[in-house]
Design an enzyme around this catalytic site. Structure first.
Site, PDB file in Angstrom:
ATOM      1  N   THR A   1      -5.823  -9.169   0.761  1.00 22.16           N
ATOM      2  CA  THR A   1      -5.742 -10.073  -0.829  1.00 22.16           C
ATOM      3  C   THR A   1      -4.188 -10.424  -0.906  1.00 22.16           C
ATOM      4  O   THR A   1      -3.416  -9.857  -1.653  1.00 22.16           O
ATOM      5  CB  THR A   1      -6.397  -9.388  -1.783  1.00 22.16           C
ATOM      6  OG1 THR A   1      -5.816  -7.936  -1.694  1.00 22.16           O
ATOM      7  CG2 THR A   1      -7.856  -9.312  -1.853  1.00 22.16           C
TER       8      THR A   1
ATOM      9  N   LYS B   1      -6.535  -0.872 -10.921  1.00 17.48           N
ATOM     10  CA  LYS B   1      -5.932  -0.643  -9.740  1.00 17.48           C
ATOM     11  C   LYS B   1      -4.361  -1.518  -9.747  1.00 17.48           C
ATOM     12  O   LYS B   1      -3.313  -0.806  -9.088  1.00 17.48           O
ATOM     13  CB  LYS B   1      -6.744  -1.128  -8.542  1.00 17.48           C
ATOM     14  CG  LYS B   1      -5.883  -1.380  -7.346  1.00 17.48           C
ATOM     15  CD  LYS B   1      -5.581  -0.126  -6.584  1.00 17.48           C
ATOM     16  CE  LYS B   1      -4.504  -0.497  -5.601  1.00 17.48           C
ATOM     17  NZ  LYS B   1      -4.737  -0.113  -4.109  1.00 17.48           N
TER      18      LYS B   1
ATOM     19  N   ASN C   1      -0.104   0.398  -8.998  1.00 17.92           N
ATOM     20  CA  ASN C   1       0.761   0.159  -8.080  1.00 17.92           C
ATOM     21  C   ASN C   1       1.848  -0.704  -9.016  1.00 17.92           C
ATOM     22  O   ASN C   1       3.107  -0.231  -8.707  1.00 17.92           O
ATOM     23  CB  ASN C   1       0.184  -0.906  -7.316  1.00 17.92           C
ATOM     24  CG  ASN C   1      -0.564  -0.022  -6.105  1.00 17.92           C
ATOM     25  OD1 ASN C   1      -0.670   1.041  -6.289  1.00 17.92           O
ATOM     26  ND2 ASN C   1      -1.027  -0.908  -4.992  1.00 17.92           N
TER      27      ASN C   1
ATOM     28  N   CYS D   1       0.986  -3.480  -0.751  1.00 15.81           N
ATOM     29  CA  CYS D   1       0.357  -3.139  -2.215  1.00 15.81           C
ATOM     30  C   CYS D   1       1.457  -3.347  -3.123  1.00 15.81           C
ATOM     31  O   CYS D   1       1.261  -4.316  -4.166  1.00 15.81           O
ATOM     32  CB  CYS D   1       0.119  -1.688  -1.769  1.00 15.81           C
ATOM     33  SG  CYS D   1      -0.895  -1.497  -0.569  1.00 15.81           S
TER      34      CYS D   1
END
Ligand code: SAJ
Length: 406
Positions: free
Chosen positions: A80, A201, A205, A255
């Site tokens: 993604t 999520k 990060n 990420c």
């Protein structure tokens, strides 16, 4: 049977873990070469414990295919990325995967998305695809978001031990998905709704990105006024509620350097600290270049081609080079036409940049200055071999005298 879609850094270990814990698993990837490599008994990247897990999964009967399977549970772990201009999520791979699933899945199937996505992605992109395929979500097809949390370098351990989040539309499906992950996951499995799972999520990060940015900003402040940032962080961290992270040459990987942008892109004007943190972390490769320049001047070194960059990956003891600070430094150098710098990384076997070495001793012979950009175990063990070189250590791992730091 579970069909895991996308056999990359997350999908492969997840598929292997499920298979080696009693689940019937088929791993699907559109990359035929990758599927062939797995089918001939070879893993596709290096990761501690992955080969053993692979063997256990193969013995347990895991299959790899480039075709989507007809089954009642799909786990999607495809990339993604974000659109560099709009800063928004680029959902094309997720969309592609769900469209393919819709072509083969029976009524009653559950589609679990593991890929990290911005809040609202399931609502905006996935639900419409399902509905357009003639299904009613929540009745014919069930959706779930179960974002992964594993850290490259310790994936196998973390898959088993980390807590997980499962977001669904209703509790029955949450229980069903939870049961699947419970086959191997010893951590707590928290259930919630899909949007909360998506946001959580990204927030995790982003938290880390902001904290790294603080350490990096302190580094710049201390450098400007001749203070030792490492000593300051060491002492500050004695406080029971302070835990400043480590400065470094920048934030890489797919990420932490990506996910905060989703919030910046979706909430312009609101995501201010998040944007500032991204900018600070993205400025670090340039800051390293300035340090190289200043140290060369100070030590009387003139020839850029006698400077060696140690480490190409985004962090220690992994082979992943995505968004790596070293690649960003090399890009900046090219812009300034300062070519010829030497590069070495024991984890990167393919030639991906100019003047790349595969032998540590040969690399050292050809340079007078070593810039440590990644703290691989190799250099920690072979530090003595750097004696006599000018050293810029961006990871604070070198104990040799006269080592320069960020
Ligand atoms: N870094 C620093 N200073 C630090 C810590 C890290 O400069 O104190 C740098 C690293 O060198 C690297 C980058 O940040 O370039 C990111 O590395 P990382 O080890 O912090 O994290 P990732 O990207 O490998 O994995 C992260 C993890 N997320 C969190 O720790 C909140 C992992 O748990 C996630 O599963 C993963 O992102 C993901 O897939 O989202």
């Amino acid at each position: 049977m579970i069909n895991v879609i996308g056999l990359g850094y997350i999908g492969l270990p997840t598929a292997l873990m499920l298979a080696s814990h009693g689940m019937e698993v088929v791993g699907t990837d559109y990359n035929k070469e990758l599927v062939t490599q797995l089918n001939t008994g070879h893993t596709t990247f290096e990761e501690r414990g992955l080969d053993e897990l692979f063997k256990a999964a193969v013995n347990a009967g895991i299959k790899f295919s480039h075709e989507y399977q007809k089954t009642d549970m799909y786990i999607v772990a495809v990339p993604t990325p974000y659109d560099k201009r709009s800063k928004k999520l680029d959902a094309r791979y997720v969309v592609m995967a769900v469209k393919e699933i819709m072509k083969v899945c029976p009524k009653g199937a559950t589609v679990v998305l593991e890929s990290t996505v911005s809040p609202g992605t399931v609502e905006k992109y996935i639900r419409p695809i399902v509905e357009e395929s003639g299904f009613v979500t929540g009745r014919d097809i069930h959706l779930a978001h179960a974002p992964e949390r594993i850290i490259p370098g310790n994936m196998v351990y973390e898959l088993k031990h980390n807590a997980r989040t499962v977001g669904t539309d209703n509790i029955c499906i949450a229980e069903k998905v939870k049961e699947v992950y419970s086959s191997f996951c010893k951590g707590e499995i928290v259930t919630t709704d899909i949007r909360t799972a998506e946001m959580t999520k990204v927030v995790e990060n982003t938290f880390r990105d902001i904290n790294i940015a603080y350490a990096n900003e302190l580094t710049k402040i201390c450098r400007s006024d001749n203070m030792d940032v490492y000593e300051i962080i060491r002492i500050a961290n004695k406080h029971p509620r302070v835990n400043i992270l480590s400065p470094g040459p920048g934030v890489g990987g797919h990420c932490i350097s990506v996910d905060p942008w989703f919030l910046v892109g979706d909430y312009p004007g609101l995501a201010n600290i998040i944007l500032a943190a991204r900018k600070i972390n993205d400025s670090m490769p340039e800051f390293v270049l300035e340090r190289i320049h200043d140290i060369m001047k100070e030590k009387g070194l003139k020839d850029v081609s006698r400077v060696g960059l140690y480490g190409l990956t985004y962090k220690e003891d992994v082979d992943d080079i995505r968004e790596s600070p070293t690649l960003q430094i090399l890009e900046c150098m090219e812009k300034h036409l300062a070519g010829g710098v030497k590069v070495y990384d024991p984890w990167v076997k393919r030639n991906i940049v100019a003047n790349q070495y595969h032998d540590f001793e040969a690399f050292l012979r050809d340079v007078d200055m070593v810039v440590i950009l990644v703290g691989h175990s190799e250099i920690r063990e072979k530090m003595e071999m750097l004696r006599g070189k000018v050293i810029l250590d961006t990871r604070k791992i070198c104990t040799l005298p006269d080592t320069c730091r960020l």
